[in-house]
Design an enzyme around this catalytic site. Structure first.
Site, short mmCIF file in Angstrom:
data_model
loop_
_atom_site.label_atom_id
_atom_site.label_comp_id
_atom_site.label_asym_id
_atom_site.label_seq_id
_atom_site.Cartn_x
_atom_site.Cartn_y
_atom_site.Cartn_z
N ALA A 26 0.80 -1.22 0.00
CA ALA A 26 0.00 0.00 0.00
C ALA A 26 0.84 1.28 0.00
O ALA A 26 0.40 2.30 -0.54
CB ALA A 26 -0.94 -0.03 1.20
N THR A 30 0.61 5.57 -1.65
CA THR A 30 0.25 6.72 -0.79
C THR A 30 0.56 8.04 -1.50
O THR A 30 -0.16 9.03 -1.33
CB THR A 30 0.98 6.68 0.56
OG1 THR A 30 2.38 6.55 0.32
CG2 THR A 30 0.50 5.55 1.45
N PHE A 37 -2.68 1.13 5.23
CA PHE A 37 -3.32 0.70 6.48
C PHE A 37 -2.50 1.13 7.70
O PHE A 37 -3.02 1.67 8.65
CB PHE A 37 -3.48 -0.83 6.49
CG PHE A 37 -4.69 -1.32 5.74
CD1 PHE A 37 -5.59 -0.45 5.16
CD2 PHE A 37 -4.94 -2.69 5.62
CE1 PHE A 37 -6.70 -0.90 4.46
CE2 PHE A 37 -6.06 -3.17 4.94
CZ PHE A 37 -6.94 -2.27 4.35
N ARG A 38 -1.16 0.87 7.65
CA ARG A 38 -0.36 1.03 8.86
C ARG A 38 0.62 2.19 8.86
O ARG A 38 1.33 2.39 9.82
CB ARG A 38 0.41 -0.26 9.15
CG ARG A 38 -0.50 -1.41 9.47
CD ARG A 38 0.24 -2.69 9.76
NE ARG A 38 -0.71 -3.79 9.81
CZ ARG A 38 -1.24 -4.36 8.71
NH1 ARG A 38 -0.88 -3.97 7.52
NH2 ARG A 38 -2.12 -5.34 8.84
N GLN A 105 0.55 -6.22 -3.51
CA GLN A 105 -0.57 -6.50 -2.62
C GLN A 105 -1.68 -5.49 -2.86
O GLN A 105 -2.75 -5.58 -2.27
CB GLN A 105 -0.10 -6.41 -1.16
CG GLN A 105 0.97 -7.42 -0.81
CD GLN A 105 1.62 -7.11 0.54
OE1 GLN A 105 1.13 -7.54 1.58
NE2 GLN A 105 2.71 -6.39 0.53
N HIS A 123 -3.71 -9.76 -4.37
CA HIS A 123 -4.95 -9.53 -3.64
C HIS A 123 -6.10 -9.08 -4.55
O HIS A 123 -7.12 -8.59 -4.07
CB HIS A 123 -4.74 -8.50 -2.52
CG HIS A 123 -3.87 -9.03 -1.42
ND1 HIS A 123 -3.18 -8.23 -0.53
CD2 HIS A 123 -3.57 -10.30 -1.05
CE1 HIS A 123 -2.51 -8.98 0.31
NE2 HIS A 123 -2.72 -10.24 0.02
N CYS A 155 -29.49 -9.96 -13.46
CA CYS A 155 -30.21 -10.96 -12.66
C CYS A 155 -30.52 -10.51 -11.24
O CYS A 155 -31.18 -11.23 -10.50
CB CYS A 155 -29.41 -12.27 -12.63
SG CYS A 155 -27.99 -12.18 -11.53
N THR A 193 5.62 -1.67 2.03
CA THR A 193 4.81 -2.70 2.69
C THR A 193 5.33 -2.93 4.10
O THR A 193 6.53 -2.98 4.32
CB THR A 193 4.77 -4.03 1.90
OG1 THR A 193 4.15 -5.03 2.71
CG2 THR A 193 6.15 -4.51 1.47
N ILE A 234 9.35 5.69 -1.34
CA ILE A 234 9.61 4.73 -2.42
C ILE A 234 9.81 5.46 -3.76
O ILE A 234 10.70 5.11 -4.53
CB ILE A 234 8.48 3.68 -2.49
CG1 ILE A 234 8.70 2.66 -3.59
CG2 ILE A 234 7.12 4.26 -2.66
CD1 ILE A 234 9.31 1.43 -3.08
P1 NAD Z 1 0.49 -1.47 5.18
O1 NAD Z 1 -0.48 -0.33 5.28
O2 NAD Z 1 0.44 -2.50 6.22
O3 NAD Z 1 1.97 -0.87 5.17
C1 NAD Z 1 2.34 0.16 4.30
C2 NAD Z 1 3.79 0.52 4.63
O4 NAD Z 1 4.24 1.45 3.66
C3 NAD Z 1 3.94 1.19 6.00
O5 NAD Z 1 4.95 0.50 6.72
C4 NAD Z 1 4.37 2.64 5.67
O6 NAD Z 1 5.32 3.13 6.57
C5 NAD Z 1 4.97 2.48 4.30
N1 NAD Z 1 4.81 3.65 3.44
C6 NAD Z 1 3.73 4.45 3.30
N2 NAD Z 1 3.94 5.37 2.35
C7 NAD Z 1 5.19 5.13 1.87
C8 NAD Z 1 6.00 5.75 0.87
N3 NAD Z 1 5.55 6.79 0.15
N4 NAD Z 1 7.25 5.28 0.66
C9 NAD Z 1 7.73 4.21 1.39
N5 NAD Z 1 7.01 3.60 2.35
C10 NAD Z 1 5.75 4.05 2.58
O7 NAD Z 1 0.34 -2.05 3.71
P2 NAD Z 1 0.59 -3.54 3.16
O8 NAD Z 1 1.82 -4.10 3.77
O9 NAD Z 1 0.45 -3.45 1.71
O10 NAD Z 1 -0.62 -4.38 3.75
C11 NAD Z 1 -1.94 -3.83 3.76
C12 NAD Z 1 -2.99 -4.61 3.00
O11 NAD Z 1 -4.01 -3.68 2.66
C13 NAD Z 1 -2.54 -5.20 1.71
O12 NAD Z 1 -3.08 -6.46 1.67
C14 NAD Z 1 -3.17 -4.33 0.62
O13 NAD Z 1 -3.82 -5.15 -0.34
C15 NAD Z 1 -4.29 -3.59 1.29
N6 NAD Z 1 -4.35 -2.17 0.90
C16 NAD Z 1 -4.21 -1.83 -0.42
C17 NAD Z 1 -4.26 -0.49 -0.80
C18 NAD Z 1 -4.11 -0.14 -2.26
O14 NAD Z 1 -4.49 -0.93 -3.12
N7 NAD Z 1 -3.54 1.02 -2.59
C19 NAD Z 1 -4.43 0.51 0.17
C20 NAD Z 1 -4.59 0.12 1.52
C21 NAD Z 1 -4.53 -1.22 1.86
#
Ligand code: NAD
Length: 245
Positions: A26, A30, A37-38, A105, A123, A155, A193, A234
């Site tokens: 995710a 951003t 999420f985190r 993901q 996913h 349907c 991630t 990133i």
């Molecule tokens: P996560 O939210 O658990 O972790 C995201 C990580 O990325 C965090 O540790 C954060 O510090 C880091 N981060 C945020 N912005 C960043 C940037 N610009 N550069 C570098 N690092 C950055 O996400 P996850 O590990 O992908 O797991 C969450 C689950 O939620 C996944 O299964 C995903 O499918 C889903 N999800 C997807 C989306 C999407 O499709 N964009 C959005 C939210 C959640």
């Protein structure tokens, strides 16, 4: 190691490599305005009745259709989001033959929109939606056009996004292809991630090389496995160019 030196090392490794695989989450999106999420601005740090991963679970979906679709439409469907510099650079690396696969993901489809072709969406994707009764396909704007749970226009069946909810199985073909790509690559870049979601967080263990790069704004439990660790954006890390002397 100093962040600029680490990003310069990454640039050199990318230049030298002919078989790169990127595995992301995710945090890659951003910078396109989609909350993770985190991370610090992530959905875990906002106030909801339930944690996000409870809402996007099979059990919650089955029992709370209205609340699920309300959250899904408001917090997971960002149809005007555009690929950012990370998506664009990964697509460029694939086009010049260096990058062999993007394993993501994410469900937002932004890697495809940036031009990447070999994208393994473990996913699923918000862009594919199916009627649970007659299997007719719909795009994401169809889901957006409803207030409550979306119904099939043929349907009347319930239309479900083709995203893997917690408690549902992943597509084994996509998992196998992801593992094959990781086993074969010489440079594995993991980025954006938290590496907390099973089974994706086990993917790193299939990498056999000595160039594992971890790019994440915040620390993860896998930081000590990285050959190169970058705690930064990133987009910035992937497009870094050192100043000419
Ligand atoms: P996560 O939210 O658990 O972790 C995201 C990580 O990325 C965090 O540790 C954060 O510090 C880091 N981060 C945020 N912005 C960043 C940037 N610009 N550069 C570098 N690092 C950055 O996400 P996850 O590990 O992908 O797991 C969450 C689950 O939620 C996944 O299964 C995903 O499918 C889903 N999800 C997807 C989306 C999407 O499709 N964009 C959005 C939210 C959640």
């Amino acid at each position: 190691m100093d962040a600029e030196l680490a990003m310069n090392t990454l640039r050199n490794w990318i230049d030298e490599s002919e078989n790169i695989v990127f595995f992301g989450g995710a945090g890659v999106s951003t910078e396109s305005g989609i909350p993770d999420f985190r991370g610090t601005g992530g959905l875990y740090n906002q106030q909801y009745k339930y944690p996000p991963e409870t809402i996007v679970s099979r059990k919650f979906y089955v029992n709370n259709l209205d609340e699920f679709y309300d959250f899904y439409r408001n917090k997971m469907l960002f149809l005007s989001a555009k690929p950012n510099s990370a998506h664009i650079e990964l697509a460029r690396l694939e086009k010049i033959g260096k990058l062999k696969a993007v394993i993501t993901q994410n469900i937002d489809g932004l890697h495809y929109e940036a031009g990447s072709k070999n994208v393994l969406e473990i996913h699923g994707s918000i862009h594919r939606n199916y009627c649970l009764r007659c299997h007719k396909c719909f795009d994401a704007s169809y889901i957006m056009s409803f207030d409550g749970p979306p119904c099939c226009d043929e349907c009347g069946g319930l239309v479900k996004p083709d995203v893997v909810l917690y408690g549902e199985s992943l597509d084994q073909n996509v998992i196998d292809a992801s593992i094959d790509a990781i086993e074969a690559c010489d440079l594995l870049i993991v980025g954006g991630t938290s590496l907390t979601v099973y089974p994706a967080n086990g993917f790193i263990n299939y990498y056999k090389g000595n160039k594992l790069v971890l790019i994440n704004k915040t620390p993860t439990d896998f930081d000590n496995k990285a050959d190169l660790l970058i705690h930064d954006s990133i987009g910035k890390a992937l497009t870094y160019k050192s100043d000419p002397m």
